[in-house]
Design an enzyme around this catalytic site. Structure first.
Site, PDB file in Angstrom:
ATOM      1  N   LYS A   1      48.055  62.620  65.508  1.00 14.89           N
ATOM      2  CA  LYS A   1      47.054  62.931  66.638  1.00 14.89           C
ATOM      3  C   LYS A   1      45.144  63.144  66.672  1.00 14.89           C
ATOM      4  O   LYS A   1      45.329  64.472  65.365  1.00 14.89           O
ATOM      5  CB  LYS A   1      47.670  64.053  67.956  1.00 14.89           C
ATOM      6  CG  LYS A   1      46.374  64.339  68.572  1.00 14.89           C
ATOM      7  CD  LYS A   1      47.199  63.339  70.570  1.00 14.89           C
ATOM      8  CE  LYS A   1      46.128  63.786  71.600  1.00 14.89           C
ATOM      9  NZ  LYS A   1      44.679  62.673  70.934  1.00 14.89           N
TER      10      LYS A   1
ATOM     11  N   LYS B   1      45.827  72.177  62.763  1.00 21.23           N
ATOM     12  CA  LYS B   1      45.381  72.056  63.948  1.00 21.23           C
ATOM     13  C   LYS B   1      46.455  72.419  64.801  1.00 21.23           C
ATOM     14  O   LYS B   1      46.863  73.641  66.040  1.00 21.23           O
ATOM     15  CB  LYS B   1      44.344  71.310  64.443  1.00 21.23           C
ATOM     16  CG  LYS B   1      43.052  71.792  63.990  1.00 21.23           C
ATOM     17  CD  LYS B   1      41.701  70.811  65.144  1.00 21.23           C
ATOM     18  CE  LYS B   1      40.712  70.974  64.231  1.00 21.23           C
ATOM     19  NZ  LYS B   1      39.198  69.765  64.724  1.00 21.23           N
TER      20      LYS B   1
ATOM     21  N   LYS C   1      43.074  60.640  62.077  1.00 20.02           N
ATOM     22  CA  LYS C   1      41.570  60.660  62.808  1.00 20.02           C
ATOM     23  C   LYS C   1      41.251  59.497  62.656  1.00 20.02           C
ATOM     24  O   LYS C   1      41.578  58.527  61.723  1.00 20.02           O
ATOM     25  CB  LYS C   1      40.544  61.879  62.216  1.00 20.02           C
ATOM     26  CG  LYS C   1      39.418  62.267  62.114  1.00 20.02           C
ATOM     27  CD  LYS C   1      39.599  63.041  63.480  1.00 20.02           C
ATOM     28  CE  LYS C   1      38.746  63.482  63.720  1.00 20.02           C
ATOM     29  NZ  LYS C   1      38.685  64.804  64.945  1.00 20.02           N
TER      30      LYS C   1
ATOM     31  N   THR D   1      37.451  72.297  74.453  1.00 20.24           N
ATOM     32  CA  THR D   1      36.664  72.399  73.373  1.00 20.24           C
ATOM     33  C   THR D   1      35.901  73.864  73.224  1.00 20.24           C
ATOM     34  O   THR D   1      36.837  75.186  72.651  1.00 20.24           O
ATOM     35  CB  THR D   1      36.160  72.043  72.066  1.00 20.24           C
ATOM     36  OG1 THR D   1      36.825  70.529  72.563  1.00 20.24           O
ATOM     37  CG2 THR D   1      36.213  72.318  70.805  1.00 20.24           C
TER      38      THR D   1
ATOM     39  N   ASN E   1      29.736  68.661  73.667  1.00 23.82           N
ATOM     40  CA  ASN E   1      30.229  69.009  74.458  1.00 23.82           C
ATOM     41  C   ASN E   1      31.094  70.024  74.090  1.00 23.82           C
ATOM     42  O   ASN E   1      31.006  70.588  74.952  1.00 23.82           O
ATOM     43  CB  ASN E   1      31.531  67.500  74.011  1.00 23.82           C
ATOM     44  CG  ASN E   1      32.802  68.219  74.600  1.00 23.82           C
ATOM     45  OD1 ASN E   1      33.649  68.996  74.352  1.00 23.82           O
ATOM     46  ND2 ASN E   1      32.972  67.640  75.616  1.00 23.82           N
TER      47      ASN E   1
ATOM     48  N   SER F   1      44.347  67.967  74.861  1.00 22.27           N
ATOM     49  CA  SER F   1      45.168  66.908  75.087  1.00 22.27           C
ATOM     50  C   SER F   1      46.924  65.976  74.839  1.00 22.27           C
ATOM     51  O   SER F   1      47.348  65.633  75.558  1.00 22.27           O
ATOM     52  CB  SER F   1      44.485  66.288  73.289  1.00 22.27           C
ATOM     53  OG  SER F   1      43.243  65.755  74.040  1.00 22.27           O
TER      54      SER F   1
HETATM   55  N1  GLU Z   1      38.581  65.998  68.250  1.00 22.13           N
HETATM   56  C1  GLU Z   1      39.014  66.678  68.353  1.00 22.13           C
HETATM   57  C2  GLU Z   1      39.140  67.374  67.752  1.00 22.13           C
HETATM   58  O1  GLU Z   1      38.587  67.352  65.942  1.00 22.13           O
HETATM   59  C3  GLU Z   1      40.799  66.409  69.580  1.00 22.13           C
HETATM   60  C4  GLU Z   1      41.356  65.526  69.289  1.00 22.13           C
HETATM   61  C5  GLU Z   1      42.161  65.968  70.300  1.00 22.13           C
HETATM   62  O2  GLU Z   1      42.285  65.969  71.282  1.00 22.13           O
HETATM   63  O3  GLU Z   1      43.434  64.651  69.708  1.00 22.13           O
HETATM   64  O4  GLU Z   1      39.921  68.185  67.757  1.00 22.13           O
END
Ligand code: GLU
Length: 425
Positions: free
Chosen positions: A81, A105, A117, A201, A232, A359
């Protein structure tokens, strides 16, 4: 529509360091947890890294070929993810590091995912709506074999937003011949997005700021806050801090910063920012991003891009607390300097995990076809983040390490365990 995160003042290619420094901390975390070297060998790079070429018909009739990446760090815990970034400075190593951070994370907030990613080398600020749509759809076609609701689930990141997620979801649904909202998160509400995802976030960062301030005996009411980046994360955060009674005395975007010791007019700035988070170009008396980071304040939030606090400026940081809303804004050396100076540093892999947490909520709602209210989402996010903050803080205290290393130890343990149970190591 707001782009996720935002400012970009990256001038040099330092991405190799980002991967290297991540590997250094992973190694130390695994060593402290007592894992053998082969676990590090497995986790130091993504399991899978796909490079794709995406031909796009441009508005002037020419065809431009873009390069994109998708990294899948580790899927022992569950599907991978993580977001997709559209940026001229995207590199393979940066995407690799970002996928490792997603594993961390997801481990820290305990989601049933591994990290992934994506990135495309492009400058969306110079592209039309139609060109962006063609690029988004082309990227999904190029990576379609390795992604999907139970394989790898993309999301927004720097300079990508809910419209881009909508095009990508539509393209995947056509390929799959099913409506597949669970393929991607960060979608518009009407296409199966979740309440609270756009601000998630920043909500997570706000919770971390509040908890860190408590630990340091700082009252949010009247606290002086500086935020680097007005995308954002940065823009929603400025609003939340302002609403909490803090004084946002400095903000910046890719082109410069604004400073007012009496507190900036946040509502006005939010109203005037463009979809890429640019607002300072409307003002004459701007300061540089470098000056902004060194302002006298209580709380500093880097919410832009990598390598902003380095050994060059870490000694000049005056904040008492630094909370990382961006991915990788502080180098390894700077982390050490800030820690030795008694500054509480809340690391990216914890502070910015609110986005992927909501998410996950979005994906769960898509899978069950039953949608939650904004209050339900917020309540659940609050619980997850407070819990995770305290676990990381306590681990840092009991193990006598900084919060970054503590967060890595928590984040990496789960994927190591899952890999072991699967018999991979
Ligand atoms: N791009 C965001 C991050 O770096 C969210 C990733 C997501 O929601 O899967 O955490």
């Amino acid at each position: 529509m707001a782009a996720e995160k935002g400012a970009d003042n990256k001038t040099t290619d330092v991405n190799h360091d980002v991967l290297k420094s991540t590997q250094t901390i992973i190694h130390e975390a695994l060593e402290r947890l007592g894992y053998p070297e082969e676990v590090y060998e497995l986790l130091k790079e993504p399991l899978r890294m796909l490079t794709v070429k995406i031909p796009v018909k441009m508005d002037d009739g020419s065809t431009k070929v873009f390069t994109g990446y998708r990294a899948q760090h580790n899927d022992a815990v569950g599907p991978t993810k993580g977001g997709v970034r559209f940026h001229p400075d995207v590199t393979e190593n940066e995407v690799k590091a970002l996928s490792i951070w997603m594993t961390l994370k997801c481990g820290i907030v305990n989601l049933p995912y591994g990290g992934g990613k994506g990135g495309i080398i492009c400058d969306p600020r110079k592209m039309s709506f139609r060109e962006l749509e063609n690029l988004s759809r082309g990227y999904v076609r190029a990576i379609s074999q390795i992604v999907g609701p139970t394989k790898d689930i993309p999301a927004p990141d720097v300079f990508t937003n809910s419209q881009i997620m909508a095009w990508m979801m539509d393209e995947y649904s056509r390929i799959d011949e099913f409506n597949s909202p669970g393929f991607i998160t960060g979608k518009p509400l009407v296409l199966g997005g979740s309440h609270g995802r756009e601000s998630a976030t920043a909500k997570g960062v706000t919770i971390c700021i509040r908890e860190a301030a408590k630990k340091r005996g700082i009252k949010l009411e009247g606290a002086r806050v500086v935020i680097q980046g007005f995308g954002n994360a940065g823009s929603f955060l400025a609003k939340f801090m302002h609403d909490a009674g803090a004084k946002v005395i400095g903000i910046s975007d890719a082109y410069g910063g604004l400073y007012d010791e009496e507190g900036l007019d946040i509502d006005y700035l939010l109203d005037r920012r463009d979809s890429f988070g640019t607002v300072t170009t409307l003002f004459k008396n701007t300061i540089s991003n470098k000056e902004l980071l060194e302002l006298d304040c209580d709380i500093l939030v880097p919410a832009a891009i990598e390598n902003q606090i380095t050994e060059e400026n870490a000694n000049n940081i005056k904040a008492k607390i630094v909370v990382e809303a961006a991915n990788g804004p502080t180098t390894l050396e700077a982390t050490e300097i800030l820690t030795n100076r008694g500054i509480l540093l809340v690391p990216d892999v914890l502070a910015s995990s609110g986005g992927v947490t909501v998410s996950y909520f979005e994906w769960v709602q898509n899978n069950q076809g039953y949608y939650w209210t904004e209050e339900e989402v917020e309540e659940k996010l609050e619980k997850v983040l407070v819990n995770s903050f305290n676990t990381v803080y306590q681990t840092a205290q009991s193990r006598r390490v900084n919060m970054r290393l503590a967060a890595y130890m928590i984040g990496v343990r789960r994927v190591a365990e899952a890999s072991r149970f699967r018999g991979w190591i």
